[in-house]
Design a protein around this motif. Structure first.
Motif, PDB file in Angstrom:
ATOM      1  N   GLU A  28      36.071  48.461   3.660  1.00 39.78           N
ATOM      2  CA  GLU A  28      35.820  47.178   3.334  1.00 39.78           C
ATOM      3  C   GLU A  28      36.630  46.348   4.463  1.00 39.78           C
ATOM      4  O   GLU A  28      37.935  46.167   4.480  1.00 39.78           O
ATOM      5  N   ASN A 153      43.224  50.216   7.595  1.00 43.80           N
ATOM      6  CA  ASN A 153      44.241  49.836   8.512  1.00 43.80           C
ATOM      7  C   ASN A 153      44.216  50.354   9.643  1.00 43.80           C
ATOM      8  O   ASN A 153      44.743  50.147  10.563  1.00 43.80           O
ATOM      9  N   VAL A 217      54.736  47.954  14.445  1.00 41.69           N
ATOM     10  CA  VAL A 217      54.272  48.688  15.804  1.00 41.69           C
ATOM     11  C   VAL A 217      54.101  47.456  16.704  1.00 41.69           C
ATOM     12  O   VAL A 217      54.489  47.370  17.829  1.00 41.69           O
ATOM     13  N   ARG A 254      45.624  41.319  21.095  1.00 38.34           N
ATOM     14  CA  ARG A 254      46.779  40.208  21.184  1.00 38.34           C
ATOM     15  C   ARG A 254      48.212  40.608  22.084  1.00 38.34           C
ATOM     16  O   ARG A 254      48.964  40.160  22.317  1.00 38.34           O
ATOM     17  N   PHE A 309      52.398  52.021  25.893  1.00 36.66           N
ATOM     18  CA  PHE A 309      53.216  52.222  24.727  1.00 36.66           C
ATOM     19  C   PHE A 309      52.574  53.102  23.646  1.00 36.66           C
ATOM     20  O   PHE A 309      51.323  52.795  23.391  1.00 36.66           O
ATOM     21  N   GLY A 310      53.281  54.055  22.844  1.00 36.74           N
ATOM     22  CA  GLY A 310      52.615  54.813  22.090  1.00 36.74           C
ATOM     23  C   GLY A 310      53.652  55.443  21.094  1.00 36.74           C
ATOM     24  O   GLY A 310      54.757  55.205  21.316  1.00 36.74           O
TER      25      GLY A 310
HETATM   26  N1  COA Z   1      39.586  44.549   7.500  1.00 37.34           N
HETATM   27  C1  COA Z   1      40.081  43.990   6.717  1.00 37.34           C
HETATM   28  N2  COA Z   1      41.251  43.712   6.352  1.00 37.34           N
HETATM   29  C2  COA Z   1      42.321  44.493   6.797  1.00 37.34           C
HETATM   30  C3  COA Z   1      41.917  45.450   7.744  1.00 37.34           C
HETATM   31  C4  COA Z   1      40.670  45.446   8.018  1.00 37.34           C
HETATM   32  N3  COA Z   1      40.289  46.596   8.948  1.00 37.34           N
HETATM   33  N4  COA Z   1      42.928  46.178   7.901  1.00 37.34           N
HETATM   34  C5  COA Z   1      44.105  45.548   7.340  1.00 37.34           C
HETATM   35  N5  COA Z   1      43.456  44.672   6.580  1.00 37.34           N
HETATM   36  C6  COA Z   1      44.268  43.561   5.420  1.00 37.34           C
HETATM   37  C7  COA Z   1      45.480  44.217   5.286  1.00 37.34           C
HETATM   38  O1  COA Z   1      45.318  44.975   3.992  1.00 37.34           O
HETATM   39  C8  COA Z   1      46.441  42.987   4.754  1.00 37.34           C
HETATM   40  O2  COA Z   1      45.883  42.469   3.536  1.00 37.34           O
HETATM   41  P1  COA Z   1      46.947  42.035   2.354  1.00 37.34           P
HETATM   42  O3  COA Z   1      47.575  40.773   3.064  1.00 37.34           O
HETATM   43  O4  COA Z   1      46.017  41.677   1.282  1.00 37.34           O
HETATM   44  O5  COA Z   1      47.938  42.954   2.124  1.00 37.34           O
HETATM   45  C9  COA Z   1      46.041  42.091   5.714  1.00 37.34           C
HETATM   46  O6  COA Z   1      44.724  42.566   6.216  1.00 37.34           O
HETATM   47  C10 COA Z   1      46.832  41.754   6.854  1.00 37.34           C
HETATM   48  O7  COA Z   1      47.506  42.813   7.316  1.00 37.34           O
HETATM   49  P2  COA Z   1      48.452  42.742   8.584  1.00 37.34           P
HETATM   50  O8  COA Z   1      48.763  44.198   8.690  1.00 37.34           O
HETATM   51  O9  COA Z   1      49.479  41.842   8.349  1.00 37.34           O
HETATM   52  O10 COA Z   1      47.495  42.415   9.572  1.00 37.34           O
HETATM   53  P3  COA Z   1      47.967  42.243  11.241  1.00 37.34           P
HETATM   54  O11 COA Z   1      47.822  40.718  11.661  1.00 37.34           O
HETATM   55  O12 COA Z   1      49.478  42.545  11.510  1.00 37.34           O
HETATM   56  O13 COA Z   1      46.970  43.200  11.930  1.00 37.34           O
HETATM   57  C11 COA Z   1      46.625  45.365  13.079  1.00 37.34           C
HETATM   58  C12 COA Z   1      46.881  44.564  11.819  1.00 37.34           C
HETATM   59  C13 COA Z   1      46.977  46.749  12.674  1.00 37.34           C
HETATM   60  C14 COA Z   1      45.459  45.044  13.650  1.00 37.34           C
HETATM   61  C15 COA Z   1      47.950  44.921  13.931  1.00 37.34           C
HETATM   62  O14 COA Z   1      49.382  44.845  13.130  1.00 37.34           O
HETATM   63  C16 COA Z   1      48.139  45.572  15.096  1.00 37.34           C
HETATM   64  O15 COA Z   1      47.268  45.772  16.050  1.00 37.34           O
HETATM   65  N6  COA Z   1      49.292  46.348  15.431  1.00 37.34           N
HETATM   66  C17 COA Z   1      49.576  47.185  16.276  1.00 37.34           C
HETATM   67  C18 COA Z   1      48.907  48.564  16.070  1.00 37.34           C
HETATM   68  C19 COA Z   1      48.838  49.547  17.259  1.00 37.34           C
HETATM   69  O16 COA Z   1      48.792  48.876  18.635  1.00 37.34           O
HETATM   70  N7  COA Z   1      48.981  50.684  17.496  1.00 37.34           N
HETATM   71  C20 COA Z   1      48.973  51.590  18.549  1.00 37.34           C
HETATM   72  C21 COA Z   1      49.933  51.550  19.077  1.00 37.34           C
HETATM   73  S1  COA Z   1      49.666  52.580  20.597  1.00 37.34           S
END
Ligand code: COA
Length: 322
Positions: A28, A153, A217, A254, A309-310
């Motif tokens: 979804e 996620n 993260v 971002r 970064f990881g």
């Molecule tokens: N599609 C739709 N909704 C999604 C989703 C998807 N693929 N993934 C998460 N959501 C929902 C969540 O369930 C949440 O819903 P809720 O508010 O009802 O609980 C909502 O979106 C917001 O989630 P949130 O985690 O606050 O979003 P965000 O703006 O932080 O974005 C990431 C999420 C993962 C994109 C972001 O946090 C990110 O990029 N973090 C870094 C991750 C990364 O780089 N990892 C590797 C490092 S090397």
């Protein structure tokens, strides 16, 4: 003074492409959500029978040809990856043998998404210490095999690929400064829960997949990447205004924008591939580097800053004159 200089680059991406629209049919989510939150539009995904070493071999062939060297010139093979084909022998030995490289130093290291930066930094030390004349350095990942395709996620973020460079000693600059770091206190924010000595039998089951607290993260990544980029510049006594190119780890648009802003760099000085590759972990920096060189943006003699970064967390930067 001896420098380590990039003599050639290459990349390989699996044939299969998964778009955001394809993902809409699996979990979804929506193209709009993925693009606005991450910048990713599509990613390449390995076939079931395709391994990390398969990708490495293809990327390496391109880099070897680009450098105009023979496989017999190579005396050092290093691979940054967290998704090797086997637990042992290490993946670098598989690649050495498959390419017909004569017996030499060959090893892999795992530093998650910072794997290539760790591998390139290690190579720089070997070259500067003397003895290593021609290194094949690879960052590669088959990270989609660790993803839970039911978890929106994480599954929308990642992709597979391999990037390779040939590095040789040179009197001309070269790699100017390298900075590595890690802090295990952040393990819980991003990890894969099984390994060779822990719960290996659970691998491949529904309970086991990449575990990530995305929001947290994000915050640590932005802060740490800004610091490690600055560390590389400060150590070399180079002002950020002199930089020609930033090649960031391609995790999230971002995060890339925030890092560029901290460096005062306009986005047209940043190589961005996240839209086409997704987060390919250790492969992201060498593939972005290769993209920037092959499309003519990165020119010989220009000042290039790589950073990543990881999970771990690990982080690192390499400043070089290409
Ligand atoms: N599609 C739709 N909704 C999604 C989703 C998807 N693929 N993934 C998460 N959501 C929902 C969540 O369930 C949440 O819903 P809720 O508010 O009802 O609980 C909502 O979106 C917001 O989630 P949130 O985690 O606050 O979003 P965000 O703006 O932080 O974005 C990431 C999420 C993962 C994109 C972001 O946090 C990110 O990029 N973090 C870094 C991750 C990364 O780089 N990892 C590797 C490092 S090397």
């Amino acid at each position: 003074m001896t420098y380590s200089k990039i003599a050639g680059t290459g990349r390989y991406l699996p044939e299969r492409v998964l778009t955001n629209f394809d993902l809409e049919k699996i979990v979804e989510t929506s193209d709009e959500w993925i693009r606005t939150r991450t910048g990713v539009e599509r990613r390449h995904v390995c076939a079931d029978d395709e391994t990390t070493s398969d990708m490495c071999v293809e990327a390496a062939k391109v880099a070897i040809e680009d450098a105009g060297i023979d496989v017999s010139d190579i005396d050092f093979v290093i691979v940054g990856t967290t998704t090797p084909d086997l637990i042992f022998p290490n993946i670098a030995t598989l690649i050495q043998h498959r390419l017909g490289i004569p017996a030499c130093t060959a090893f892999s290291l795992e530093a998650a998404c910072t794997g290539f930066i760790y591998a390139l930094t290690t190579t720089d030390k070997f070259i500067k210490a003397g003895g290593t004349k021609c290194a094949l350095v690879i960052g590669a990942e088959c990270i989609t095999k660790l993803v839970d395709w039911k978890d929106r996620n994480t599954c929308v973020l990642f992709g597979d690929g391999a990037g390779a460079v040939i590095v040789k000693p040179s009197d001309e600059a070269g790699i100017i400064s390298c900075h590595l770091g890690a802090d295990g206190q952040y393990k819980e924010l991003l990890y894969y829960p099984v390994g060779a000595s822990k719960d290996l039998h659970k691998a491949g089951t529904d309970d086991v997949a990449i575990t990530m607290k995305g929001n947290e993260v994000f915050k640590v990544a932005v802060k740490t990447l800004g610091n490690v980029a600055k560390a590389a510049l400060d150590a070399a006594g180079i002002d950020k205004s002199e930089l020609d190119w930033l090649i960031p780890h391609q995790a999230n648009m971002r995060i890339i924008q925030a890092t560029a802003k901290r460096l005062g760099l306009p986005l047209d000085k940043v190589i961005v591939t996240v839209q086409d590759h997704g987060n390919t972990s250790a492969a992201s920096v060498p593939m972005a580097f290769d993209v920037g060189i092959r499309d003519g943006r990165i020119q010989r003699g220009q000042l290039v800053l790589m950073e990543a970064f990881g999970g771990g967390f690990t982080w690192g930067s390499v400043l070089m004159r290409y």
